[in-house]
Design a protein around this motif. Structure first.
Motif, PDB file in Angstrom:
ATOM      1  N   TYR A  10       0.860  -1.177   0.000  1.00 49.10           N
ATOM      2  CA  TYR A  10       0.000   0.000   0.000  1.00 49.10           C
ATOM      3  C   TYR A  10       0.895   1.225   0.000  1.00 49.10           C
ATOM      4  O   TYR A  10       1.775   1.362   0.849  1.00 49.10           O
ATOM      5  N   VAL A  11       0.670   2.108  -0.965  1.00 53.21           N
ATOM      6  CA  VAL A  11       1.451   3.339  -1.066  1.00 53.21           C
ATOM      7  C   VAL A  11       0.494   4.509  -0.974  1.00 53.21           C
ATOM      8  O   VAL A  11      -0.483   4.590  -1.709  1.00 53.21           O
ATOM      9  N   SER A  12       0.788   5.414  -0.074  1.00 53.56           N
ATOM     10  CA  SER A  12      -0.012   6.625   0.062  1.00 53.56           C
ATOM     11  C   SER A  12       0.857   7.810  -0.349  1.00 53.56           C
ATOM     12  O   SER A  12       1.848   8.118   0.314  1.00 53.56           O
ATOM     13  N   SER A  17       2.772  12.952  -7.663  1.00 54.24           N
ATOM     14  CA  SER A  17       4.141  12.811  -7.152  1.00 54.24           C
ATOM     15  C   SER A  17       5.002  11.974  -8.107  1.00 54.24           C
ATOM     16  O   SER A  17       4.503  11.189  -8.897  1.00 54.24           O
ATOM     17  N   GLU A  18       6.306  12.142  -7.994  1.00 54.80           N
ATOM     18  CA  GLU A  18       7.239  11.381  -8.811  1.00 54.80           C
ATOM     19  C   GLU A  18       7.142   9.882  -8.499  1.00 54.80           C
ATOM     20  O   GLU A  18       7.229   9.044  -9.397  1.00 54.80           O
ATOM     21  N   LEU A  19       6.930   9.547  -7.234  1.00 56.76           N
ATOM     22  CA  LEU A  19       6.803   8.144  -6.832  1.00 56.76           C
ATOM     23  C   LEU A  19       5.635   7.472  -7.541  1.00 56.76           C
ATOM     24  O   LEU A  19       5.777   6.381  -8.105  1.00 56.76           O
ATOM     25  N   GLU A  24       3.366   3.933 -11.824  1.00 49.08           N
ATOM     26  CA  GLU A  24       2.501   3.795 -12.995  1.00 49.08           C
ATOM     27  C   GLU A  24       3.304   3.428 -14.237  1.00 49.08           C
ATOM     28  O   GLU A  24       2.882   2.579 -15.026  1.00 49.08           O
ATOM     29  N   ASP A  25       4.467   4.049 -14.405  1.00 51.39           N
ATOM     30  CA  ASP A  25       5.323   3.726 -15.552  1.00 51.39           C
ATOM     31  C   ASP A  25       5.781   2.266 -15.496  1.00 51.39           C
ATOM     32  O   ASP A  25       5.786   1.570 -16.507  1.00 51.39           O
TER      33      ASP A  25
END
Length: 68
Positions: A10-12, A17-19, A24-25
């Motif tokens: 899980y990333v919040s 943001s660059e993260l 996504e990339d």
């Protein structure tokens, strides 16, 4: 040693943001098989169920007794 690309993570972070953009990339690269072969075509394995597996899945479906 086996390496898997699956993980419960899980990333919040803000959507811009660059993260988030890097994640996504990376997802798109894997999903679209860019730069390497990460996945195979669905059609290659879609009909691979044996009669026994189909029967097992049917029994699991009607009894609601399953591990997935």
């Amino acid at each position: 040693m086996e390496s898997k690309l699956e993980s419960n993570l899980y990333v919040s972070a803000p959507n811009d943001s660059e993260l988030v953009q890097n994640i996504e990339d990376y997802f798109e690269r894997i999903w679209q098989n860019q730069d390497a072969q990460y996945t195979v075509d669905y059609d290659e394995y879609s009909g691979a169920l044996t009669t026994a597996k189909r029967a097992l899945y049917y029994v699991q479906k009607i009894t609601l007794f399953t591990t997935y």
